[in-house]
Each structure stands twice: as structure tokens, then as C-alpha cells.
Scaffold this active site. Structure first.
Site, PDB file in Angstrom:
ATOM      1  N   HIS A   1       8.863 -39.180 -40.157  1.00 32.54           N
ATOM      2  CA  HIS A   1       9.942 -38.453 -40.670  1.00 32.54           C
ATOM      3  C   HIS A   1      11.202 -38.180 -40.033  1.00 32.54           C
ATOM      4  O   HIS A   1      12.248 -38.068 -40.558  1.00 32.54           O
ATOM      5  CB  HIS A   1       9.316 -37.151 -41.040  1.00 32.54           C
ATOM      6  CG  HIS A   1       8.255 -37.085 -42.196  1.00 32.54           C
ATOM      7  ND1 HIS A   1       7.741 -35.986 -42.676  1.00 32.54           N
ATOM      8  CD2 HIS A   1       7.598 -38.128 -42.685  1.00 32.54           C
ATOM      9  CE1 HIS A   1       6.718 -36.273 -43.602  1.00 32.54           C
ATOM     10  NE2 HIS A   1       6.816 -37.627 -43.490  1.00 32.54           N
TER      11      HIS A   1
ATOM     12  N   HIS B   1      13.778 -39.075 -45.850  1.00 38.57           N
ATOM     13  CA  HIS B   1      13.988 -38.536 -44.481  1.00 38.57           C
ATOM     14  C   HIS B   1      15.271 -39.041 -43.986  1.00 38.57           C
ATOM     15  O   HIS B   1      16.021 -38.519 -43.195  1.00 38.57           O
ATOM     16  CB  HIS B   1      12.908 -38.792 -43.821  1.00 38.57           C
ATOM     17  CG  HIS B   1      11.599 -38.605 -44.270  1.00 38.57           C
ATOM     18  ND1 HIS B   1      11.113 -37.377 -44.469  1.00 38.57           N
ATOM     19  CD2 HIS B   1      10.422 -39.328 -44.557  1.00 38.57           C
ATOM     20  CE1 HIS B   1       9.752 -37.195 -44.847  1.00 38.57           C
ATOM     21  NE2 HIS B   1       9.678 -38.197 -45.068  1.00 38.57           N
TER      22      HIS B   1
ATOM     23  N   CYS C   1       6.894 -32.857 -18.389  1.00 42.67           N
ATOM     24  CA  CYS C   1       7.059 -31.679 -17.696  1.00 42.67           C
ATOM     25  C   CYS C   1       5.974 -30.759 -17.579  1.00 42.67           C
ATOM     26  O   CYS C   1       4.845 -31.243 -18.381  1.00 42.67           O
ATOM     27  CB  CYS C   1       8.376 -31.137 -17.630  1.00 42.67           C
ATOM     28  SG  CYS C   1       8.498 -29.937 -19.263  1.00 42.67           S
TER      29      CYS C   1
HETATM   30  C1  RB5 Z   1       8.339 -26.509 -13.321  1.00 39.44           C
HETATM   31  O1  RB5 Z   1       8.100 -25.386 -12.645  1.00 39.44           O
HETATM   32  C2  RB5 Z   1       8.413 -26.352 -14.670  1.00 39.44           C
HETATM   33  O2  RB5 Z   1       9.370 -25.321 -15.018  1.00 39.44           O
HETATM   34  C3  RB5 Z   1       8.609 -27.626 -15.794  1.00 39.44           C
HETATM   35  O3  RB5 Z   1       7.625 -28.714 -15.223  1.00 39.44           O
HETATM   36  C4  RB5 Z   1       8.597 -27.420 -17.052  1.00 39.44           C
HETATM   37  O4  RB5 Z   1       7.674 -26.748 -17.580  1.00 39.44           O
HETATM   38  C5  RB5 Z   1      10.013 -26.784 -17.752  1.00 39.44           C
HETATM   39  O5  RB5 Z   1      10.060 -26.779 -18.981  1.00 39.44           O
END
Ligand code: RB5
Length: 157
Positions: A98, A133, A65
Site C-alpha cells: 500500500h 494507493h 537500531c
Molecule cells: C541507542 O541507545 C538507541 O537510542 C538507538 O538504538 C535507537 O533505539 C534509537 O531510536
């Protein structure tokens, strides 16, 4: 290996290059999307990819993300998932050796494409070491299963 991939619209900035890179290393990618630049929600794709790993459909997962934070938090809600959010290869490598991380997360707004490839390569090439671990990884699994409580194991408290 079969690698589950999931990303939101921000992660899509890196996903195609990473998908190609993973495939170039001889792995099969199962792509859970999104492949649209339309604004969407990272939990959808993080959880879909994590479910594929938890069920055994895929061996490992890679989720992306903007920061890697949101999608790793979402993936970690799937039972059996150990998602590590990393931004450099050292932690990527050790998260497998680990922590037996079965999902790798990173952010398309944090790492560039070449660093992301180094992270992915370090992670895919590493192997879980077990040994000392294993007890710690088992404690996490036992806590998740409701049969281990850190309050009963605090020798240094
Ligand atoms: C999207 O705007 C953003 O919040 C998402 O890609 C991410 O970074 C969330 O953790």
C-alpha cells in the site's frame, strides 16, 4: 535485488543474522555498517543506507537500531525515502503493498531474530499494488517536492 543495510551499535545485535538471511534469499547486501559494537549514532547509518536507495544504487533498504524509531526517522529525511518502522509481518507486507515503502526499519530490542526474519521475508516478498494507493503515495511525494498542500485538499475538515 540489491539491499542496503544500516544499523547502529544496538542494531548490530540483529544485523549479521538478518544480512545472512537476506543473502540466503538470493539478494545482494550492501552493508553501510556499523560493524563495531562501539557506541555510535543511528542517523549516520540510516541516512547512508537511505541515500543508496534514493540514488538507485540499491533497490531497497533495511535499517536497524534499538527500537527502529530513530533510524527510520533519520532515513525518512532523505528525499524519496518511505521508511516504515514495523514490529510484525502484517504491517511489513502492507507497507510495501500500500505505501510502497522502500526502507524497512525495526528494533533489535523489540523483535527477536526469528520474528525479524519473518518481517523481512514478508516485506521482500510483497509488491507495491499501485491502483488506489498510488494517489496517496504521490501526495506524499508532491508534499516533499513542495507542490501539494493538504490545506487545499481537506474535503472532510
Ligand atoms: C541507542 O541507545 C538507541 O537510542 C538507538 O538504538 C535507537 O533505539 C534509537 O531510536
Amino acid at each position: 535485488m540489491r539491499i542496503a543495510m544500516g544499523n547502529d551499535h544496538v542494531g548490530l545485535e540483529l544485523k549479521p543474522a538478518i544480512r545472512d538471511f537476506v543473502e540466503s534469499k538470493g539478494h545482494e547486501v550492501v552493508d553501510f555498517g556499523t560493524n563495531s559494537s562501539e557506541r555510535t549514532d543511528y542517523p549516520i547509518y540510516g541516512i547512508l543506507a537511505a541515500q543508496a536507495v534514493a540514488s538507485g544504487e540499491c533497490d531497497l533498504g533495511i535499517v536497524i537500531c534499538g527500537t527502529g524509531a530513530g533510524i527510520s526517522i533519520a532515513a525518512n529525511k532523505v528525499k524519496g525515502i518511505r521508511a516504515a518502522c514495523v514490529s510484525e509481518p502484517y504491517t511489513a507486507k502492507l507497507s510495501r503493498e500500500h505505501n510502497n515503502a522502500n526502507v524497512l526499519a525495526f528494533g533489535s530490542r523489540v523483535v527477536g531474530v526469528e520474528l525479524a526474519k519473518m518481517i523481512v521475508e514478508a516485506w521482500l516478498d510483497a509488491e507495491y499494488e499501485g491502483g488506489r494507493h498510488a494517489k496517496r503515495v504521490e501526495e506524499i511525494a508532491d508534499y516533499e517536492a513542495g507542490c501539494w498542500d493538504p490545506k487545499e485538499h481537506t474535503p472532510h475538515a
